[in-house]
Design an enzyme around this catalytic site. Structure first.
Site, PDB file in Angstrom:
ATOM      1  N   GLU A  34      18.374  -5.272 -53.357  1.00 19.97           N
ATOM      2  CA  GLU A  34      19.158  -4.879 -54.526  1.00 19.97           C
ATOM      3  C   GLU A  34      19.389  -3.374 -54.554  1.00 19.97           C
ATOM      4  O   GLU A  34      20.489  -2.909 -54.891  1.00 19.97           O
ATOM      5  CB  GLU A  34      18.449  -5.316 -55.815  1.00 19.97           C
ATOM      6  N   CYS A  88      12.398  -8.191 -58.392  1.00 19.96           N
ATOM      7  CA  CYS A  88      10.990  -7.900 -58.686  1.00 19.96           C
ATOM      8  C   CYS A  88      10.867  -7.148 -60.011  1.00 19.96           C
ATOM      9  O   CYS A  88      11.747  -6.381 -60.402  1.00 19.96           O
ATOM     10  CB  CYS A  88      10.366  -7.107 -57.553  1.00 19.96           C
ATOM     11  N   CYS A  91      13.215  -3.773 -59.016  1.00 19.41           N
ATOM     12  CA  CYS A  91      14.639  -4.090 -58.899  1.00 19.41           C
ATOM     13  C   CYS A  91      15.215  -4.585 -60.224  1.00 19.41           C
ATOM     14  O   CYS A  91      16.403  -4.351 -60.503  1.00 19.41           O
ATOM     15  CB  CYS A  91      14.854  -5.126 -57.808  1.00 19.41           C
ATOM     16  N   ALA A  95       2.880 -32.196 -13.107  1.00 12.63           N
ATOM     17  CA  ALA A  95       1.447 -32.482 -12.974  1.00 12.63           C
ATOM     18  C   ALA A  95       0.703 -31.299 -12.377  1.00 12.63           C
ATOM     19  O   ALA A  95      -0.484 -31.084 -12.660  1.00 12.63           O
ATOM     20  CB  ALA A  95       1.247 -33.730 -12.121  1.00 12.63           C
ATOM     21  N   ARG A 135      11.870 -15.407 -31.752  1.00 10.74           N
ATOM     22  CA  ARG A 135      10.783 -14.424 -31.721  1.00 10.74           C
ATOM     23  C   ARG A 135      11.095 -13.232 -32.620  1.00 10.74           C
ATOM     24  O   ARG A 135      10.226 -12.715 -33.323  1.00 10.74           O
ATOM     25  CB  ARG A 135      10.548 -13.946 -30.292  1.00 10.74           C
ATOM     26  N   THR A 150      -2.581 -20.642 -21.739  1.00  8.84           N
ATOM     27  CA  THR A 150      -1.256 -20.069 -21.495  1.00  8.84           C
ATOM     28  C   THR A 150      -1.373 -18.597 -21.131  1.00  8.84           C
ATOM     29  O   THR A 150      -0.660 -18.092 -20.255  1.00  8.84           O
ATOM     30  CB  THR A 150      -0.369 -20.233 -22.739  1.00  8.84           C
ATOM     31  N   ASP A 200       0.160 -17.879 -17.499  1.00  8.15           N
ATOM     32  CA  ASP A 200       1.499 -17.291 -17.522  1.00  8.15           C
ATOM     33  C   ASP A 200       1.520 -15.782 -17.732  1.00  8.15           C
ATOM     34  O   ASP A 200       2.557 -15.151 -17.520  1.00  8.15           O
ATOM     35  CB  ASP A 200       2.343 -17.939 -18.636  1.00  8.15           C
ATOM     36  N   GLY A 246       0.136 -23.460 -25.209  1.00  9.26           N
ATOM     37  CA  GLY A 246       0.580 -24.739 -24.631  1.00  9.26           C
ATOM     38  C   GLY A 246       0.113 -25.942 -25.412  1.00  9.26           C
ATOM     39  O   GLY A 246      -0.078 -25.919 -26.628  1.00  9.26           O
TER      40      GLY A 246
END
Length: 315
Positions: A46, A69, A79, A159, A179, A191, A195, A248
């Site tokens: 605002e 607010c 605001c 697998a 993200r 993970t 990775d 994972g």
């Protein structure tokens, strides 16, 4: 209001613990002021829109995605007080603010100043946009999205553990946008070791939107990562509205078994893997009947040859 919600999305993942609010000021047929909550939560939407509108805000209609607010803060004025000073004719609010410091007080303050107030326009869309803030206030934890990249037969790897890349470039780019909208990304220790993920945002212009990184592990702390020993530790997180869980399988299973997933984000590739690694293990369902009615599909769209599916938990 649709434009105000879209503006609020620009701040998502950057305003916590404040909500990512959007605001549009309309005079006649012209938008004279636009704003969204800025990085770090200030200034509020605002305030930004009113500064742009100037005197044109007097007698105008103001569309805002969350109740203005009403509480005092060392970081800036309330605001609701700013709007009273601007003297618009009408304020249209998508959602009342559940924060007890404002809840209903902001709206009452506007009405007491003779400003017409309407509440509820675009409420569902606004609630989805600000789901992180609403979850943190109402539930005491972030809004949690579980992201999975799957084959047609719901495998996340072969697998032998090969998972790069199940989905194509368009789906991976969309993941980076997700993200950028999160305050924190979480993976499991498996993970992390397999990775060595960066978990950053690699989209042009959004590199600075990379969120905090968290590791689900009861083991030794890892430098540069925040540690959660179990899914329930999300209730201890500070300054996190939106948490993105990227896996994972063990981590996905743990969060689903704890019933802490609010949104499922599935990227599905048109491939069959067969005897691979399943996305999810045992999550504690006693019967098939218990599985029905828990999830509502809210989106399906194509991303190149892949598909994106979004499901929201019904509670």
């Amino acid at each position: 209001m649709a434009e105000a919600i879209a503006l609020g999305e620009r701040g998502r993942g950057r305003t916590a613990p404040n909500p990512n609010v959007g605001c549009v000021i309309v005079r006649g047929d012209e938008a004279v002021g636009r704003g969204w909550t800025q990085n770090g939560g200030r200034p509020h939407a605002e305030a930004v829109a009113l500064e742009e509108a100037g005197e044109a805000a007097r007698g105008a209609t103001i569309y805002v995605t969350l109740e203005p607010c009403a509480h005092r803060s060392a970081r800036g004025p309330a605001c609701a007080d700013l709007l009273v000073q601007a003297q618009p004719a009408r304020v249209v609010v998508a959602l009342a603010d559940p924060d007890p410091r404002t809840d209903g007080v902001g709206i009452a303050r506007l009405k007491a100043a003779g400003i017409a107030v309407e509440v509820g326009l675009g409420a569902e869309e606004a609630a989805r946009s600000m789901a992180g803030f609403l979850s943190r206030i109402r539930l005491g934890r972030p809004h949690i999205t579980l992201k999975l990249a799957l084959s047609i037969d719901s495998m996340i790897a072969t697998a032998a553990g090969e998972s790069r890349w199940i989905t194509g470039a368009e789906a991976r780019a969309d993941t980076h946008l997700e993200r950028a909208r999160a305050d924190m990304i979480l993976v499991g220790r498996g993970t992390y070791y397999l990775d060595n993920p960066r978990l950053d945002v690699r989209l042009p212009g959004l590199e600075d939107a990379s969120p905090r990184r968290a590791l689900l592990s009861a083991g030794e702390a890892v430098q540069g990562w925040e540690m959660l020993a179990r899914p329930e530790d999300v209730f201890k997180l500070q300054g996190v509205n939106d948490l993105l869980v990227e896996g994972g399988a063990a981590t996905a299973t743990a969060f689903l078994a704890a019933d802490l997933v609010d949104r499922l984000l599935l990227y599905r590739a048109p491939i069959l893997i067969g005897a691979g690694k399943s996305a999810v293990g045992e999550i504690g369902l006693a019967s098939l009947a218990d599985a029905h009615g828990r999830w509502r599909r809210t989106e399906t769209r194509a991303l190149g040859s892949d598909s994106r599916e979004v499901y929201e938990r019904t509670r």
